[in-house]
Design an enzyme around this catalytic site. Structure first.
Site, mmCIF file in Angstrom:
data_model
loop_
_atom_site.group_PDB
_atom_site.id
_atom_site.type_symbol
_atom_site.label_atom_id
_atom_site.label_comp_id
_atom_site.label_asym_id
_atom_site.label_seq_id
_atom_site.Cartn_x
_atom_site.Cartn_y
_atom_site.Cartn_z
ATOM 1 N N GLU A 320 19.024 9.787 15.050
ATOM 2 C CA GLU A 320 17.863 10.448 14.448
ATOM 3 C C GLU A 320 17.157 11.309 15.485
ATOM 4 O O GLU A 320 16.708 12.422 15.196
ATOM 5 C CB GLU A 320 16.897 9.396 13.884
ATOM 6 C CG GLU A 320 15.694 9.961 13.128
ATOM 7 C CD GLU A 320 14.444 10.131 13.962
ATOM 8 O OE1 GLU A 320 13.416 10.514 13.393
ATOM 9 O OE2 GLU A 320 14.492 9.894 15.194
ATOM 10 N N HIS A 449 7.813 8.327 22.895
ATOM 11 C CA HIS A 449 8.937 8.909 23.635
ATOM 12 C C HIS A 449 8.804 8.714 25.149
ATOM 13 O O HIS A 449 9.175 9.581 25.927
ATOM 14 C CB HIS A 449 9.091 10.403 23.304
ATOM 15 C CG HIS A 449 9.768 10.637 22.000
ATOM 16 N ND1 HIS A 449 10.172 11.867 21.575
ATOM 17 C CD2 HIS A 449 10.127 9.794 21.014
ATOM 18 C CE1 HIS A 449 10.750 11.779 20.385
ATOM 19 N NE2 HIS A 449 10.724 10.503 20.033
#
Length: 513
Positions: A320, A449
């Site tokens: 993804e 992230h």
């Protein structure tokens, strides 16, 4: 004969008097609704954040033993997929891997320093599929692309004045077109690199879309840093030291697909979450949380219901973070019949952000901004989630179908879609802090992230609410899809085009502006 005749006359009367009760007992719609209510209540009770947290601990252990991440194409991802597969197989599901090839990316260097006039370091994020500088980077002057009033800076070759960018690094404001188009135009003008700065608060992570799109080394920085560089350039030359390097190579990864052995395949109910992390960290909130919540509900469903009326299919997507590759591969390989059989898709991506909001995908475009309404049935999915959250006293807001998570390919295929999300690098507003708690002016997930997206980066309250949403949906739709046929009265609501970074959900596969 008279007795027989009397009995014959009485029989229809008896049947007539009994028929309403009999019909009541055997009405299929009512029976389906009762079974759905019973199962959904049981699943909500049994499915817990505490149990799902054990799966998060497993994902953390895997990351710790495999280089600190669980990115698709890595040992960490393969081990995560094997863990999910084994849990589901043991629970009695039909489980399969769906393999596909992709270009694995891993950032090896991302560094930006101002050399003059005033030395300072600036945080920069390499765009996925960027070209790389030489080891050690390059020193060059910066050149700003003039900001357009219409917000399309760098989207046209004419934005790059002839000779101005040759041998320099282009500074470009986000907006109006893809990152790929901006850096391609800069490259055509002779630039040796591109720095794209955000047009809203928060950091800027993105992708150029495909390996062949990368033309020059490209990275993203914050709005504040970009504005400061542009201000410095207006006063005179700015020299920078710039290094962006990224490993890119072909690898194989896989989706994990599990479905109930029973249930009408013509009425397939599908729920999914991406299993991969970025290479920067273990990805416990993004998206260990959605993966663990989905796994917890699937395991409880297997214990609670052996013969659902409808087939339930759960998916854990790979790659993804490289651009929805797992879900795109899955949808692209569905037959026309396979697409028609999927009556709905619900997506759960980042459901335990530490400074969370409780966001529900806006199926009917009631906020009137950003992406349009989802396919027919999406409005009903949003309503069903909202009604459940109202019943349990959980405040909520809408968030747009930006196409930046794994519902995207399903929406494009015309499959009713929905789901929940708790925010990425977008900044929580004061109104949201009052509604949900937490801290205004701070990202929903400050570790988005990043290496610190670990086992400590989870809000258990948000996690629990969203697991209940998954459980209620799985239990309800396992037996009863009638709500998808009930009209929705759209009431205009306040909203923005996304709850991640203002214009998107902040995911690494952000391509467009």
């Amino acid at each position: 004969m008279a007795t027989v005749a009397a009995a014959a006359l009485a029989t229809p009367l008896l049947l007539a008097s009994a028929s309403p009760a009999t019909a009541h007992r055997h009405d299929p719609a009512e029976r389906a609704a009762k079974e759905a209510a019973k199962l959904s209540k049981k699943l909500v009770h049994k499915s817990s954040a505490k149990d799902a947290f054990k799966h998060l601990q497993k994902f953390q252990q895997i990351a710790d033993s495999t280089g600190g991440h669980r990115a698709a194409g890595s040992l960490g991802y393969d081990a995560s997929a094997a863990y999910v597969y084994q849990q589901l197989k043991k629970a009695g599901y039909d489980v399969s891997y769906q393999n596909f090839d992709f270009i694995y990316t891993e950032t090896q260097a991302e560094r930006l320093s101002v050399v003059s006039p005033a030395p300072r370091d600036i945080a920069i994020s390499a765009m996925t599929y960027t070209k790389s500088t030489p080891v050690g980077g390059v020193k060059a002057d910066l050149a700003a692309v003039p900001v357009d009033a219409d917000g399309t800076t760098g989207c046209e070759p004419a934005d790059f004045a002839s000779g101005t960018f040759t041998g320099k690094v282009a500074l470009i404001k986000r907006g109006g077109c893809t990152f790929a188009a901006k850096q391609e135009n800069a490259a055509a003008a002779g630039a040796i690199g591109a720095v794209i700065y955000n047009n809203t608060e928060g950091s800027l992570a993105g992708t150029l879309g495909a390996p062949e799109s990368g033309k020059i080394p490209t990275g993203g920085i914050t709005q504040a840093e970009g504005a400061k560089l542009a201000e410095d350039l207006a006063k005179g030359p700015v020299s920078i030291d710039f290094e962006i390097r990224q490993l890119q190579e072909k690898r194989t990864t896989r989706n994990v697909i599990a479905e109930t052995r029973h249930g009408n395949a013509a009425n397939t109910v599908m729920l999914g979450a991406h299993l991969d992390s970025v290479t920067a960290g273990p990805g416990i909130n993004d998206n260990g949380s959605g993966s663990a919540g989905l796994l917890e509900v699937a395991l409880e469903l297997a214990k609670a219901e052996k013969r659902p009326a409808n087939k339930l299919r759960f998916a854990w997507w790979g790659a993804e973070e490289n651009g929805l590759l797992g879900s795109e591969h899955y949808v692209a390989n569905l037959s026309d019949l396979g697409k028609k059989e999927i009556k709905l898709y619900l997506n759960f991506d980042m459901i335990a952000s530490p400074n969370y909001g409780l966001f529900v995908y806006d199926g009917d475009n009631s906020d009137g901004v950003g992406a349009p309404a989802g396919p027919a049935g999406s409005a009903q999915l949003e309503r069903d989630i909202n009604e459940f959250m109202d019943r349990v006293g959980a405040p909520h807001e809408g968030t747009d179908f930006t196409g930046r998570s794994d519902y995207g390919p399903f929406v494009e295929a015309g499959i009713p879609s929905g789901g929940t999300f708790t925010g990425a690098e977008g900044i929580k507003s004061a109104a949201q802090a009052e509604k949900f708690g937490g801290t205004a002016g701070v990202a929903y997930d400050a570790c988005y992230h990043a290496k610190c997206d670990d086992i400590k980066n989870v809000n258990m309250k948000a996690f629990d609410v969203n697991i209940d949403v998954i459980a209620n949906a799985a239990g309800t739709y396992a037996h009863d899809l009638s709500s998808l046929r009930k009209p929705v009265v759209t009431v205009p609501t306040d909203g923005d085009t996304g709850s991640g970074g203002g214009l998107h959900d902040g995911h690494d596969h952000e391509v467009t502006e």
